[in-house]
Structures are given as C-alpha cells and as structure tokens.
Design an enzyme around this catalytic site. Structure first.
Site, PDB file in Angstrom:
ATOM      1  N   HIS A  72       0.845  -1.207   0.000  1.00 32.16           N
ATOM      2  CA  HIS A  72       0.000   0.000   0.000  1.00 32.16           C
ATOM      3  C   HIS A  72       0.876   1.252   0.000  1.00 32.16           C
ATOM      4  CE1 HIS A  72      -4.237  -1.533   0.960  1.00 32.16           C
ATOM      5  NE2 HIS A  72      -3.530  -2.529   0.460  1.00 32.16           N
ATOM      6  N   TYR A 201      -9.418   5.769   7.378  1.00 29.92           N
ATOM      7  CA  TYR A 201      -9.689   6.076   8.793  1.00 29.92           C
ATOM      8  C   TYR A 201     -10.686   7.237   8.807  1.00 29.92           C
ATOM      9  CZ  TYR A 201      -5.465   3.432  10.112  1.00 29.92           C
ATOM     10  OH  TYR A 201      -4.520   2.446  10.310  1.00 29.92           O
ATOM     11  N   PRO A 293      -5.409   0.426  18.701  1.00 36.04           N
ATOM     12  CA  PRO A 293      -5.050  -0.019  17.344  1.00 36.04           C
ATOM     13  C   PRO A 293      -5.027   1.080  16.274  1.00 36.04           C
ATOM     14  CG  PRO A 293      -7.153  -0.986  18.051  1.00 36.04           C
ATOM     15  CD  PRO A 293      -6.655  -0.171  19.185  1.00 36.04           C
ATOM     16  N   LYS A 297       0.161   0.013  15.230  1.00 38.59           N
ATOM     17  CA  LYS A 297       1.535  -0.078  15.745  1.00 38.59           C
ATOM     18  C   LYS A 297       1.799  -1.270  16.666  1.00 38.59           C
ATOM     19  CE  LYS A 297       3.505   3.304  13.699  1.00 38.59           C
ATOM     20  NZ  LYS A 297       3.373   2.724  12.364  1.00 38.59           N
ATOM     21  N   TYR A 385       3.581   6.538  10.206  1.00 37.95           N
ATOM     22  CA  TYR A 385       2.750   5.396   9.813  1.00 37.95           C
ATOM     23  C   TYR A 385       3.586   4.290   9.172  1.00 37.95           C
ATOM     24  CZ  TYR A 385      -1.545   2.972   8.519  1.00 37.95           C
ATOM     25  OH  TYR A 385      -2.545   2.041   8.427  1.00 37.95           O
TER      26      TYR A 385
END
Ligand code: RFL
Ligand code: PHB
Length: 394
Positions: A72, A201, A293, A297, A385
């Site tokens: 991704h 998200y 979550p 991580k 990220y």
C-alpha cells in the site's frame, strides 16, 4: 530438559524470535497456553511496516507474504465527510506498508517451525519462570497431567498483555504507565470486496470508523463503540447500518455488505512497562506494551523488540558481548514511546470520547484539519505510519 532460550507464548513475537534465533543456530523451545488453532483464530493486525517485512525475510518465512500481501502506497483519513489521502510513498521518499493478516503470518511462522523440527509445546498450563536473577534460570509448566522443568540461559516473555512473564517481576522493580480509553473497537470480517482499495480512517460525529482489508475479496471494518457495548448488542445488520452512517457518502453508496465471518470487540489501552527486563527475563511485544489499534503499531512495535533481542542474543552467543544484555530495555523503549505517542495522537484526533470537553473536540478537529491541509503535517503522519527506523544495537 534444557535449551538456550525458553520462549513463553507462541504469538507473532515468540514465533518470529524463535525462527530468527534458529537461523543463527541458537536453540529455543516455545511454551504456549492454548492450541495452534486458537492462536490462529484471533483476528488482529493487518498492516506491516517495512521493518517487520524485513525481519520476516531475514527469518526465511516471507514467501507467501511477498506473493499474497498487498503493498500500500497510501491511505486515507476522512474528516467530517471529506476524504484526504496520505501519499506514504511520495511523502517518505519511497516507503510503503504491506497489508497481510496477522493470522497468515502466524501460520507461516508456525509452518516454518514444524518444517525445521523445532519444539513448541502447546496447551501447557501453569507456566512459571524461576531464578531470573541467577545464572541458570528455568521455567516450570504442566502438560498432560505431568510437571516439567525447562532449564535455559535466557527467558523471552512474549506471552501478551495477560501473560505470566510480566507478573513474575516484583512490583517494586518496574513502573507501569497506563491510559485507558472510554470505549473499544468492534471489528467485523467479511468475504466482501473492500469499499476502497486503500485503508480509510474516519473521524465522524457518531464516532470513529475504519475500512481495512485482507485482500480484494475480504474486508475488515471497525466501529468505535461505547465502553458498555457487548458483542450481542451488534448483529450484522446494525453493524452495516452504523458503518454506512459514518462513511463519506460516495463510499456509503458503494459499500457491499455480507454475513460476518468474525466479529469481536477490542479494548483501547495505552500501556508501557519500564524496564522491560528483569535479570535474564526479557519482555517482548504486548507483554511489555499495548497501544490502541488506531496507528496500526501493536505488532510493529513488537517486531522492533524481537529485532533488538535477537540481535543482542546473536552477539552474546557469537561474540561473547554479554554487556549488551543490560541495554535491551533502553534500546526498545526509545522506539516504543514513539509508537505510543503516535497511537495516542491518532486515537485522540479521530475518536469521539464522552469525556472530551466540547472545547477539546474543537481543538482536535482543528488540529487534524491543520495536519491534513499542510504538506509538513501529512509528512509527519506518513513518516510515523510507515514506521521509524530501528535503533542500532551496539
Ligand atoms: P499475542 O499475540 O497476545 O501472543 C501472546 C501469546 O502468549 C500466549 N500466552 C501464554 N503462553 C504460555 N503461558 C501463559 N501464561 C500465557 N499467557 C498467554 C497467548 O495464548 C498468545 O498466543 O502477543 P504478541 O506475540 O506480542 O503479539 C502482539 C500482537 O498480537 C498485537 O500487538 C497486535 O495484534 C495489535 N494490533 C495491530 N498491530 C499492528 O501492528 N497493526 C495492526 O493493524 C493491528 N491491528 C491489533 C490490531 C490488535 C487488535 N486487537 C484485537 C487487540 C487490531 C486489533 C483489533
Ligand atoms: C486491520 O486491518 O485489522 C487494521 C488496520 C489498521 C489499523 C488497525 C487494524 O490501524
């Protein structure tokens, strides 16, 4: 019975450590409380940082991950109905993440262990580490009605948040840092095509939601739910209806629903223990720290602990560098707190908690909007990220 490293827990941390040590010729035995099927039945993480991917390759277990995992290049954050893309690759100079389920990588690690004839004892009870401050520690356990003693040089405590390892350390030798969030994540897995090819998200006035995936035919969705919500309160129909309400309109219109194949509620917690070692006992992964979550991580911080312990033990056995052992906790914790901060920040920015004042709600909304509308802000999110680099072990 005797081994070099006794590993408690056959989750991803214990299995990956075991495989890496085996590759270096360091003998290890894993003791696990439940059955392999039970371990594989837990649906958890899905997003792997490059560091994790590299370790799987170094352990020689990356074949299926490399062929079936999805690279991704970016993900989205939807804010009050507006979608914003974080271009991970562009913003970090080429870094990406891989979407590959924890269940699958756990299966790959279990298979590799079986193929190389390494010992794992499943369904053992009353596991207890002893003499961690002595030169010859050992672990006792019960299996099939018999008591066993496993002598070893070192003990790796990778038995998760509720395991016995951390609890075996005297309370006055450690400090625990904790933040509990009022609410949890309700996850649903379904054999339906994901609503978007990349993760989304979502910050919404009804609460957070996440659209994730395992493949182009299997979706994983999450909803923030209240602290008193129970799984029985959420049949599939209610889940899909609520998800649709929180999705930006264009995504809601194309959401394909279907029966759930798994549904569970995960609590949201930030937790760190310091130090992460007690004599010859070393804590790894969820046994030592937990994150909510939201930043993906948990598994990834576990991987950096595995890297650190594996590198130290390789240098101890290979070059006699025993002085490195006392550095373990310090090296791990620096990076752990990076992961803790990012997960806490993402959680605050994207969730709606009852305890948050109206003023703070406005501040969080303004803060995340600022980050998303600024190149520098998006870069800060992207860099964390994809995962910060591992610290040198020397
Ligand atoms: P685990 O996986 O909990 O494994 C510990 C193992 O130890 C065994 N055990 C014992 N064995 C012997 N004796 C005892 N007394 C024992 N007590 C326990 C247990 O049976 C178990 O098999 O810990 P480990 O290996 O450190 O792995 C940690 C990860 O599982 C965890 O951090 C992640 O799943 C967190 N997480 C995510 N992490 C990510 O990096 N990316 C993600 O996208 C992500 N998504 C998630 C997540 C966790 C979630 N939940 C359910 C908490 C999504 C969710 C919903
Ligand atoms: C998942 O796919 O399970 C997942 C992905 C990203 C997260 C958490 C969970 O932040």
């Amino acid at each position: 019975m005797k081994t070099q490293v006794a590993i408690i827990g056959a989750g991803p941390s214990g299995l990956l450590l075991g495989q890496l040590l085996h590759k270096q010729g360091i003998e290890n035995v894993i003791l696990e409380k439940v059955s392999p099927d039970y371990v594989l039945g837990r649906i958890r993480a899905g997003v792997l940082e490059q560091g994790f991917v590299d370790l799987m390759r170094e352990a020689g277990v990356a074949e299926r991950m490399d062929s079936e995992g999805e690279i991704h290049d970016g993900f989205e954050i939807a804010l009050n109905g507006v979608r914003n893309r974080i271009d991970l690759k562009g913003l970090t100079g080429g870094n990406t993440v891989i979407v590959y389920g924890q269940t699958e990588l756990t299966r790959d690690l279990m298979d590799a262990r079986t193929k190389t004839n390494q010992t794992t004892h499943y369904q053992v009870n009353d596991v207890q580490p002893h003499d961690m401050l002595e030169e010859h520690p050992y672990v006792t356990y019960e299996s099939g009605g018999k008591q066993y003693k496993l002598e070893c040089d070192y003990i790796a405590g990778s038995d998760g948040f509720h395991g016995v390892s951390r609890k075996s350390i005297p309370k006055d030798c450690i400090t625990e840092y904790e933040r509990l969030y009022p609410g949890g994540w309700l996850g649903l897995l379904s054999d339906t095509p994901p609503v978007n090819p990349e993760l989304v998200y979502i910050r919404h006035e009804r609460g957070f939601a996440l659209c994730s995936l395992r493949s182009q035919t299997r979706s994983r969705y999450y909803l923030q739910v209240g602290k008193n919500d129970k799984i029985e309160d959420w049949n599939d129909e209610r889940f899909w209806e609520e998800l649709k309400r929180r999705l930006p309109k264009d995504l809601a219109d194309k959401l394909i629903t279907g029966p759930s194949i798994e549904k569970s509620i995960a609590p949201m917690r930030s937790f760190v223990v310091d130090p992460m070692q007690y004599g010859r006992l070393f804590l790894l992964g969820d046994a030592a720290h937990i994150v909510p979550p939201t930043g993906a991580k948990g598994l990834n911080t576990a991987a950096s602990d595995v890297y650190t312990l594996y590198t130290i033990l390789t240098k101890v056995y290979g070059q006699g560098k025993t002085e490195l052992l006392k550095e373990y906790s310090k090296i791990c914790l620096r990076r752990i707190w990076d992961g803790e901060r990012f997960s806490w920040w993402m959680s605050n920015m994207l969730h709606k908690f009852e305890e948050t004042s109206a003023f703070n709600e406005k501040i969080y909304n303004s803060e995340i909007e600022y980050y998303l509308n600024s190149d520098a802000g998006r870069r800060v999110i992207a860099e964390q990220y994809v995962g910060l680099p591992y610290d040198n072990v020397e």
